[in-house]
Structure formats: C-alpha cells, structure tokens
Design an enzyme around this catalytic site. Structure first.
Site, PDB file in Angstrom:
ATOM      1  N   GLU A 280      10.158  15.947  15.289  1.00 45.21           N
ATOM      2  CA  GLU A 280      10.493  15.868  13.867  1.00 45.21           C
ATOM      3  C   GLU A 280       9.600  16.839  13.105  1.00 45.21           C
ATOM      4  OE1 GLU A 280       9.250  12.392  11.643  1.00 45.21           O
ATOM      5  OE2 GLU A 280      11.268  12.242  10.813  1.00 45.21           O
TER       6      GLU A 280
ATOM      7  N   CYS B 126      13.764  11.368   6.429  1.00 42.26           N
ATOM      8  CA  CYS B 126      13.765  10.829   7.794  1.00 42.26           C
ATOM      9  C   CYS B 126      15.154  10.910   8.437  1.00 42.26           C
ATOM     10  CB  CYS B 126      13.266   9.399   7.798  1.00 42.26           C
ATOM     11  SG  CYS B 126      14.147   8.359   6.634  1.00 42.26           S
TER      12      CYS B 126
ATOM     13  N   LYS C  71       0.879  -1.181   0.000  1.00 42.68           N
ATOM     14  CA  LYS C  71       0.000   0.000   0.000  1.00 42.68           C
ATOM     15  C   LYS C  71       0.909   1.222   0.000  1.00 42.68           C
ATOM     16  CE  LYS C  71      -1.622   2.881   2.943  1.00 42.68           C
ATOM     17  NZ  LYS C  71      -1.609   4.107   2.113  1.00 42.68           N
TER      18      LYS C  71
ATOM     19  N   GLU D  20      10.330   1.478  10.214  1.00 43.51           N
ATOM     20  CA  GLU D  20      11.312   2.522   9.881  1.00 43.51           C
ATOM     21  C   GLU D  20      10.608   3.843  10.148  1.00 43.51           C
ATOM     22  OE1 GLU D  20      14.376   2.037   9.026  1.00 43.51           O
ATOM     23  OE2 GLU D  20      14.318  -0.113   8.654  1.00 43.51           O
TER      24      GLU D  20
HETATM   25  P1  NAD Z   1       2.509   8.328   7.965  1.00 42.84           P
HETATM   26  O1  NAD Z   1       2.859   7.505   9.124  1.00 42.84           O
HETATM   27  O2  NAD Z   1       1.423   9.318   8.075  1.00 42.84           O
HETATM   28  O3  NAD Z   1       2.084   7.383   6.738  1.00 42.84           O
HETATM   29  C1  NAD Z   1       2.913   6.351   6.265  1.00 42.84           C
HETATM   30  C2  NAD Z   1       2.058   5.309   5.592  1.00 42.84           C
HETATM   31  O4  NAD Z   1       1.219   4.706   6.582  1.00 42.84           O
HETATM   32  C3  NAD Z   1       1.119   5.843   4.511  1.00 42.84           C
HETATM   33  O5  NAD Z   1       1.045   4.925   3.461  1.00 42.84           O
HETATM   34  C4  NAD Z   1      -0.213   5.938   5.244  1.00 42.84           C
HETATM   35  O6  NAD Z   1      -1.323   5.848   4.385  1.00 42.84           O
HETATM   36  C5  NAD Z   1      -0.131   4.717   6.142  1.00 42.84           C
HETATM   37  N1  NAD Z   1      -1.011   4.755   7.320  1.00 42.84           N
HETATM   38  C6  NAD Z   1      -1.608   5.827   7.893  1.00 42.84           C
HETATM   39  N2  NAD Z   1      -2.375   5.420   8.942  1.00 42.84           N
HETATM   40  C7  NAD Z   1      -2.243   4.077   9.028  1.00 42.84           C
HETATM   41  C8  NAD Z   1      -2.767   3.086   9.900  1.00 42.84           C
HETATM   42  N3  NAD Z   1      -3.590   3.396  10.894  1.00 42.84           N
HETATM   43  N4  NAD Z   1      -2.398   1.796   9.723  1.00 42.84           N
HETATM   44  C9  NAD Z   1      -1.532   1.459   8.742  1.00 42.84           C
HETATM   45  N5  NAD Z   1      -1.022   2.354   7.856  1.00 42.84           N
HETATM   46  C10 NAD Z   1      -1.365   3.646   8.005  1.00 42.84           C
HETATM   47  O7  NAD Z   1       3.866   8.986   7.477  1.00 42.84           O
HETATM   48  P2  NAD Z   1       4.096   9.974   6.269  1.00 42.84           P
HETATM   49  O8  NAD Z   1       3.566  11.299   6.643  1.00 42.84           O
HETATM   50  O9  NAD Z   1       3.621   9.354   4.987  1.00 42.84           O
HETATM   51  O10 NAD Z   1       5.697   9.981   6.194  1.00 42.84           O
HETATM   52  C11 NAD Z   1       6.464  10.767   7.004  1.00 42.84           C
HETATM   53  C12 NAD Z   1       7.034   9.983   8.159  1.00 42.84           C
HETATM   54  O11 NAD Z   1       7.727   8.846   7.677  1.00 42.84           O
HETATM   55  C13 NAD Z   1       8.053  10.754   8.951  1.00 42.84           C
HETATM   56  O12 NAD Z   1       7.858  10.570  10.327  1.00 42.84           O
HETATM   57  C14 NAD Z   1       9.371  10.160   8.511  1.00 42.84           C
HETATM   58  O13 NAD Z   1      10.427  10.311   9.405  1.00 42.84           O
HETATM   59  C15 NAD Z   1       9.001   8.757   8.302  1.00 42.84           C
HETATM   60  N6  NAD Z   1       9.966   8.104   7.408  1.00 42.84           N
HETATM   61  C16 NAD Z   1      10.853   7.204   7.938  1.00 42.84           C
HETATM   62  C17 NAD Z   1      11.788   6.605   7.123  1.00 42.84           C
HETATM   63  C18 NAD Z   1      12.765   5.599   7.650  1.00 42.84           C
HETATM   64  O14 NAD Z   1      13.301   4.845   6.852  1.00 42.84           O
HETATM   65  N7  NAD Z   1      13.030   5.537   8.932  1.00 42.84           N
HETATM   66  C19 NAD Z   1      11.833   6.921   5.785  1.00 42.84           C
HETATM   67  C20 NAD Z   1      10.928   7.840   5.285  1.00 42.84           C
HETATM   68  C21 NAD Z   1       9.984   8.417   6.111  1.00 42.84           C
END
Ligand code: NAD
Length: 473
Positions: free
Chosen positions: A377, A279, A170, A245
């Site tokens: 963050e 990130c 997804k 992650e």
């Molecule tokens: P997010 O957590 O809002 O969403 C990430 C994904 O999770 C999306 O596909 C979203 O639709 C899905 N999601 C949302 N609610 C969910 C639920 N209840 N159950 C399962 N899936 C759900 O994050 P974002 O805003 O898309 O991305 C930014 C964040 O990602 C930042 O905190 C960043 O640090 C982190 N990030 C981490 C890494 C890493 O490798 N450590 C890499 C990139 C981004």
C-alpha cells in the site's frame, strides 16, 4: 496559531497531566497551524473512568432517546459545516470542495444513518426456545487515522452511541482539530457527560494505553496493518474484542467492453481523490491487453484535467499530509521506476509547488502483480496498470494480494460484471461507479481487517448478544 493543549474528559476540556506537545502542520504551506498536547497514560485513565461512570445510565437509554440524540448531533454538525470544511482543508490539505463533498458529508451521513438504522433495529429477539438480547458491549476505545478525519471518527462514534456505548477517542495526532470540534457538537446536542471523551496523543502512549486498558471492553481501530497487529496483540492480554479497519491494494477491473475514457477517468479519480490517501483506493488497474494503449492515452488526458495544486483552489488534487508521507511515497515512486515503465509523473515536486508536501501524480504501466508497487500500500497518487487476457486471469490477479478491502469493476456485460463482483475477495465492491451506500457494511477481508462499520453492521460491533432461556413472557 492555535493552542489546544487540553483533553476533553467528562464533559470538560482539562489540562494534561503531562507537558509534552506536538505541532500540527498545514501540509499545503508547511506552516504550523497549532499545537496539541501529547497525553499521558494518566490522562487516558481519567477518560476511561469518566466513560465507565457514564456507562450504566448511557447504556440504558431508550432507542428513541438515541435516535433523537443522533439526529440532534447531525443537526449541530451541519450548523458547523463551514468551520469543519475549513479545518479539514487546513490540517489534511484536502481541496475545499473535497472537504465539503466527501469529508464533511461522510461525517454527517454517518450520524444520520445511525439514527435511521435504529428505527428498525431490534435489541431483543424472541426465538422458539430463547430470547436474544443485544446489550451494549461496554466502554469503547476508538483510534483513528489522519486520512479521513471526520469519516473515521463519526462512523465509529455514531455506531457506539446508537448502541449506548460511551467512548474514548484518540484521533490521529497529524489531524486532531476536526475531531476536537466534535466535543462542542456533542455538548450542543445534549450528550450526557462522560459519553464522549477525547485524549490527544501519540499512538505509542495513548493508543497503546487504549488497547491495553482493562476497563475498555472494545477497541475499534482504523489505520495501518502494522499498528493493527500491535493493537490486537495488546487487546489479547485482556481478551478485548477488536475491530480493525486496515489497509488495501484494491483492484479496478476494466472490462473489454468498458467505455475507455470513462474507465480511465475512474482510475484517475482514485489517485486524485484525497491525493490517493484512501484505504479503498483502486491502485491496481487491470486492463485487457487489447485496449492497453488507448487506456494509457486516456489516463494521460484525464490526469491533465485534474492537476495538483493549492487546496484552496477548485478542481485540484492537494498535497500529501506530511513530510513523512511524502518521503514514503517518493520511496515507492523510486522503486516503481526501477521495476516498471513510468507513464506519467515521477519523483520530486510538481513544477511551481516547492512549498508544501505536493507530489507528482504518477502512473506506472507494464506492472506485474508481484512487483513491490503492486503489492504494498503506497497511500499516495500512484497508479499501477497491469494487463490481462481473460476474465479468469483478471480475477486471479485481483485476488493475488494480502489485502481485501475493496474492488471495482467497470464495463457493460451484466454477467461479467456479476462474475467479477462475486469473485473479488473484498468487503466492498463498486460496479460502474455506483454511489456510496451508508447502510451497507464497510470493512475488509484478509489482512484488510476484522469487523464491519457503517449501518446496522456497524452498530452490531458495539453490542454483545445475550441468550436467555426460560424468560417469562
Ligand atoms: P497508523 O496505523 O500509523 O495510525 C493510525 C492511528 O493509530 C493513529 O491515531 C496513531 O496515532 C495510532 N497508533 C500508532 N501507533 C499505535 C500503537 N502502537 N497503538 C495504538 N495506536 C497507535 O495509520 P495512519 O498512517 O494514520 O493511516 C494510514 C493507514 O490507515 C493506511 O494503512 C490506511 O489504509 C489505513 N486506513 C484504513 C481505513 C479502513 O477503513 N480500512 C481507513 C482509513 C485508513
């Protein structure tokens, strides 16, 4: 306008069982690029069943087959380079050169690297009294964020395929198109039906269904800590293994003997690259008090070389991904203005960029590590300069965070560089802007996550070790 209202299940694009859709917006123009389907639990279930059906044969494919498959995937991916770059820039707002040199390139390297790793990877290990078999974990559910649409998807999928695990992906609903292009790439590379499935949709419905589905054996999630926690809670109900992650608040320690201009350039690159939506971005810049003033001047000069602008142009930093992200970043800039000294930037849009989710690159100085802007963050182009007097103090500040994803150190003295690199509690440390190593593990300490991606460590996540005692030889 694009209309891609189907999900990719069992080797075909099929209609959603639901009728809800969402718009995909170009963040540089605020124009609607297209519309995708918001999938249902029933769609997700179909995808899981397709992956389950593919599991017995895909997990039994030989190492040589998977090496060749991953190499073919890398070739097919490379054939679509121009289209991938265009799509990433359109949906994410990343400048074209960044879409090419970072986003496109990372995806390519993950497929190539997984093939390389497999060449020396052993799925069976003989010990004195037992044989250890590393067997495919089962079906994997992958949930990815929007900030690196090709990197996050490719690293997970490459490792899963290397381990023989069929996947259900997804992608982030904000940036779905680069991920959707993968279906065509895999088909052209000859991937068996059912090994790759993609269901678009919201986190609340499709993401939630992935983390709770009893027929998914492993969930690899990249995203925010808050959602990571929900994924883990859900997965616990079926004792599913999870890899998370998550976010970061990484330090860049500038040593006293560092070249000030180079150090400032490095610091600026962390808020400019991908508009700070990274990130692993270094957002806390730890600078010796003795060189604070020169460092601040050098930051200002270097920022001027990297303006915010239209991502179709060269040498610019693009917009933030969405109105939501823009609002979040504005909120943090306001907080920063109340608690620290504003050196550059501030709230609002840069001059002449009224359309699009552009924000000013913002630098705060006189920041104390317990301030909100130093602890949370922000995920935008906001830098906090924090000063220190001794290396031990710098290390203490660097580690005074709930996160532990990455750390950076720049300077000359080898012993101090080593000491800082060894002392920062984080999964990936970069000394003096060293190049990315795709064979090295990637992941976080503390609340930055659980598990590792990339290279052989990434492949191990999709495998279960099995001990066999008394195996006839
Ligand atoms: P997010 O957590 O809002 O969403 C990430 C994904 O999770 C999306 O596909 C979203 O639709 C899905 N999601 C949302 N609610 C969910 C639920 N209840 N159950 C399962 N899936 C759900 O994050 P974002 O805003 O898309 O991305 C930014 C964040 O990602 C930042 O905190 C960043 O640090 C982190 N990030 C981490 C890494 C890493 O490798 N450590 C890499 C990139 C981004």
């Amino acid at each position: 306008m694009r209309s891609d209202l189907k999900h990719y299940i069992n080797g075909e694009w099929i209609e959603s069982t639901g009728s809800e859709t969402t718009e995909v917006i170009n963040p540089a123009t605020e124009e609607i690029i297209g519309r995708i389907s918001l999938g249902t639990e029933a769609d997700l279930d179909k995808a899981v069943q397709a992956a389950r059906a593919a599991f017995p044969s895909f997990s039994q494919t030989t190492k040589q087959y998977r090496i060749e498959l991953l190499e073919k995937i890398a070739d097919e991916y490379a054939k679509r380079k121009d289209d991938l770059i265009k799509v990433i820039t359109e949906e994410l707002g990343a400048p074209l050169s960044l879409s090419e040199k970072v986003h496109y390139s990372m995806g390519y390297h993950h497929f190539k690297q997984a093939a390389e790793e497999l060449k020396n990877f052993s799925f069976i290990e003989k010990r004195d009294k037992s044989t250890i078999m590393k067997q495919t974990i089962g079906v994997s559910g992958l949930i990815t964020p929007w900030n690196f649409p090709t990197n996050q998807t490719s690293t997970k999928i490459a490792s899963a395929f290397a381990a023989g695990s069929p996947v259900v992906l997804k992608p982030a609903e904000v940036t779905p198109y680069a991920a959707m292009m993968l279906a065509d790439i895999f088909e052209a590379a000859g991937l068996p039906k059912g090994a790759f499935n993609l269901v678009n949709g919201s986190g609340e419905v499709v993401g939630n269904a992935i983390s709770s589905h009893p027929d998914i054996d492993f969930v690899s999630f990249t995203g925010s800590g808050a959602v990571g926690q929900k994924v883990m809670e859900n997965a616990a109900k079926t004792i599913k293994k999870v890899a998370l992650e998550l976010g970061g608040k990484s330090p860049l320690v500038v040593l006293e003997d560092a070249d000030i201009n180079k150090a400032a350039k490095t610091a600026v690159s962390h808020i400019s690259m991908n508009t700070g939506q990274v990130c692993t971005a270094a957002t806390r810049i730890l600078v010796p008090n003795a060189i604070k003033k020169q460092f601040e001047e050098a930051v200002k000069e270097n920022l001027a070389d990297f303006p915010v602008g239209d991502p179709q142009k060269e040498n610019v930093s693009g917009p933030l991904v969405s109105q939501k992200q823009w609002d979040t970043v504005q909120g943090y800039i306001e907080k920063g203005m109340n608690e620290a000294t504003l050196l550059v930037g501030g709230t609002g849009k840069p001059d002449g960029l009224d359309k699009g989710y552009f924000t000013k690159q913002t630098v705060f100085t006189d920041v104390k590590n317990d301030m909100v802007i130093a602890q949370e963050e922000i995920f935008g182009p906001v830098m906090s300069i924090i000063t220190y007097d001794t290396i031990d103090e710098a290390i203490e500040i660097a580690n005074d965070t709930v996160y532990g994803l990455a750390g950076y150190v720049v300077g000359e003295d080898p012993e101090t560089l080593q000491k800082v690199a060894a002392s920062i509690q984080a999964g990936q440390i970069t000394v003096n802007n060293a190049k990315t190593d795709y064979s090295a593990p990637f992941g976080g300490f503390k609340q930055s996550g659980i598990g590792r991606e990339w290279g052989d460590f990434g492949i191990e996540e999709y495998l279960e070790p099995k001990a066999v005692m008394g195996m006839p030889s």
